[in-house]
Design a protein around this motif. Structure first.
Motif, short mmCIF file in Angstrom:
data_model
loop_
_atom_site.label_atom_id
_atom_site.label_comp_id
_atom_site.label_asym_id
_atom_site.label_seq_id
_atom_site.Cartn_x
_atom_site.Cartn_y
_atom_site.Cartn_z
N ARG A 22 -3.45 -1.89 -5.77
CA ARG A 22 -4.29 -2.04 -6.95
C ARG A 22 -4.09 -3.22 -7.73
O ARG A 22 -4.82 -3.98 -8.34
CB ARG A 22 -4.78 -1.12 -7.71
CG ARG A 22 -5.14 0.30 -7.13
CD ARG A 22 -5.35 1.53 -7.87
NE ARG A 22 -5.88 2.59 -7.19
CZ ARG A 22 -7.22 2.86 -6.70
NH1 ARG A 22 -7.95 2.01 -7.02
NH2 ARG A 22 -7.28 4.26 -6.04
N THR A 23 -2.73 -3.96 -7.65
CA THR A 23 -2.30 -4.79 -8.48
C THR A 23 -1.93 -6.20 -7.50
O THR A 23 -1.58 -7.13 -8.10
CB THR A 23 -1.15 -4.61 -9.12
OG1 THR A 23 -0.19 -4.10 -8.53
CG2 THR A 23 -1.44 -3.66 -10.32
N MET A 58 0.90 -1.36 0.10
CA MET A 58 0.11 0.15 -0.08
C MET A 58 0.85 1.31 -0.07
O MET A 58 0.48 2.32 -0.69
CB MET A 58 -0.93 -0.11 1.29
CG MET A 58 -2.00 -1.03 1.12
SD MET A 58 -2.86 -1.40 2.75
CE MET A 58 -4.18 0.04 2.63
N ALA A 59 1.79 1.25 0.75
CA ALA A 59 2.87 2.39 0.98
C ALA A 59 3.55 2.78 -0.43
O ALA A 59 3.78 4.02 -0.61
CB ALA A 59 3.70 2.46 2.14
N PHE A 71 -8.36 -13.51 7.00
CA PHE A 71 -9.00 -12.67 5.94
C PHE A 71 -9.79 -13.17 5.05
O PHE A 71 -9.61 -14.24 4.42
CB PHE A 71 -7.92 -11.82 5.39
CG PHE A 71 -7.08 -11.05 6.28
CD1 PHE A 71 -7.39 -10.09 7.09
CD2 PHE A 71 -5.67 -11.50 6.41
CE1 PHE A 71 -6.61 -9.45 8.07
CE2 PHE A 71 -4.82 -10.82 7.24
CZ PHE A 71 -5.18 -9.73 8.30
N ASP A 72 -11.12 -12.63 4.79
CA ASP A 72 -11.65 -13.33 3.95
C ASP A 72 -11.74 -12.59 2.23
O ASP A 72 -12.38 -13.03 1.27
CB ASP A 72 -13.30 -13.34 4.11
CG ASP A 72 -13.78 -11.93 4.51
OD1 ASP A 72 -13.29 -10.88 4.03
OD2 ASP A 72 -15.09 -11.71 5.21
N SER A 73 -10.85 -11.49 2.38
CA SER A 73 -10.65 -10.85 1.07
C SER A 73 -9.60 -9.69 1.20
O SER A 73 -9.05 -9.38 2.27
CB SER A 73 -11.97 -10.11 0.67
OG SER A 73 -12.16 -8.99 1.59
N LEU A 74 -8.90 -9.35 0.00
CA LEU A 74 -8.05 -8.20 -0.13
C LEU A 74 -8.66 -7.20 0.60
O LEU A 74 -7.78 -6.14 1.40
CB LEU A 74 -7.58 -7.72 -1.46
CG LEU A 74 -6.74 -9.00 -1.97
CD1 LEU A 74 -6.50 -8.78 -3.58
CD2 LEU A 74 -5.30 -9.32 -1.28
N ASP A 75 -9.98 -6.70 0.53
CA ASP A 75 -10.25 -5.31 1.29
C ASP A 75 -10.25 -5.55 2.66
O ASP A 75 -10.07 -4.67 3.38
CB ASP A 75 -11.86 -5.39 0.92
CG ASP A 75 -11.90 -4.42 -0.51
OD1 ASP A 75 -11.10 -3.96 -0.86
OD2 ASP A 75 -12.79 -4.81 -1.31
#
Length: 223
Positions: free
Chosen positions: A38-39, A32-33, A60-64
């Motif tokens: 996004r990829t 993120m930094a 986690f259940d998703s990247l979000d």
């Protein structure tokens, strides 16, 4: 003893799971930094964290969800150090309390500029992560408003500055810290802490005086 309670190499299943989660959060923070989120893919993140892909879905259940966890983790750290910075100074002048909180946050974000970039808006994120980041900043503003109410006349809450000034302070402070942590503000750690503290106190006095003058003027008009 159940399978979940068994230890492997001295660590419990919970400890190992927490370590894997922390590794994924750290890898995601870097992505993120460095504006690569996004990829990002689950596979790539797991490879960077040296984990089997199945361990991603353990936490986690998703990247979000992982992106949210990154921001929540930083926000919790900021809250913890800021609180720890001023609570021991409650019997001291407000300036010293402010300096304690600001210095603690500066030290945290300065030690790891990735956290400043992600939390304070130095890099673009997903819409959901942006909403989470906005909520965190709003929370910091609300905390500052609450603190101000304990140090000023309650009647000042009737003026718009009661909300405008804290929002202005948080916005300016986050941008200053971001610039400093990113290396774009060429001043020392102590200087940036002193400067932000001085600006906080200057605005506090000015806003308080202006609010009182406005309230007095309105009172005169109603007589």
């Amino acid at each position: 003893m159940s399978t979940a309670e068994r230890k492997y190499a001295g660590d419990s299943a919970h400890t190992r799971s927490l370590r894997r989660r922390t590794a994924l959060v750290d890898v995601a923070l870097t992505e993120m930094a460095e504006n690569r989120w996004r990829t990002a893919t689950v596979q790539a993140l797991c490879q960077a964290a040296k984990l089997n892909k199945r361990y991603f879905y353990e936490s986690f259940d998703s990247l979000d969800a992982l992106a949210d966890a990154v921001i929540e983790t930083i926000a919790a750290e900021v809250t913890e150090v800021a609180t720890g910075g001023y609570l021991p100074l409650l019997d001291r002048p407000v300036r010293e309390q402010a300096r304690g909180a600001i210095g603690a946050v500066i030290d945290l974000l300065g030690a790891d500029p990735r956290k400043a970039l992600v939390l304070l808006g130095g890099v673009p994120t997903t819409p959901m992560a942006h909403e989470k980041r906005t909520a965190v900043i709003a929370g910091l503003t609300a905390a500052l408003i609450a603190h101000a109410r304990t140090t000023h006349d309650v009647s000042l809450e009737q003026d718009s500055l009661a909300a405008t000034a804290p929002a202005f302070v948080i916005g300016g402070t986050t941008q200053t810290i971001l610039s400093w942590a990113s290396g774009d503000l060429p001043v020392t750690r102590d200087r940036v802490v002193d400067d932000i503290t001085a600006l906080w106190m200057t605005l506090e006095r000015g806003a308080t005086d202006l609010a009182r003058a406005r309230l007095a003027s309105r009172a005169d008009e109603t007589r």
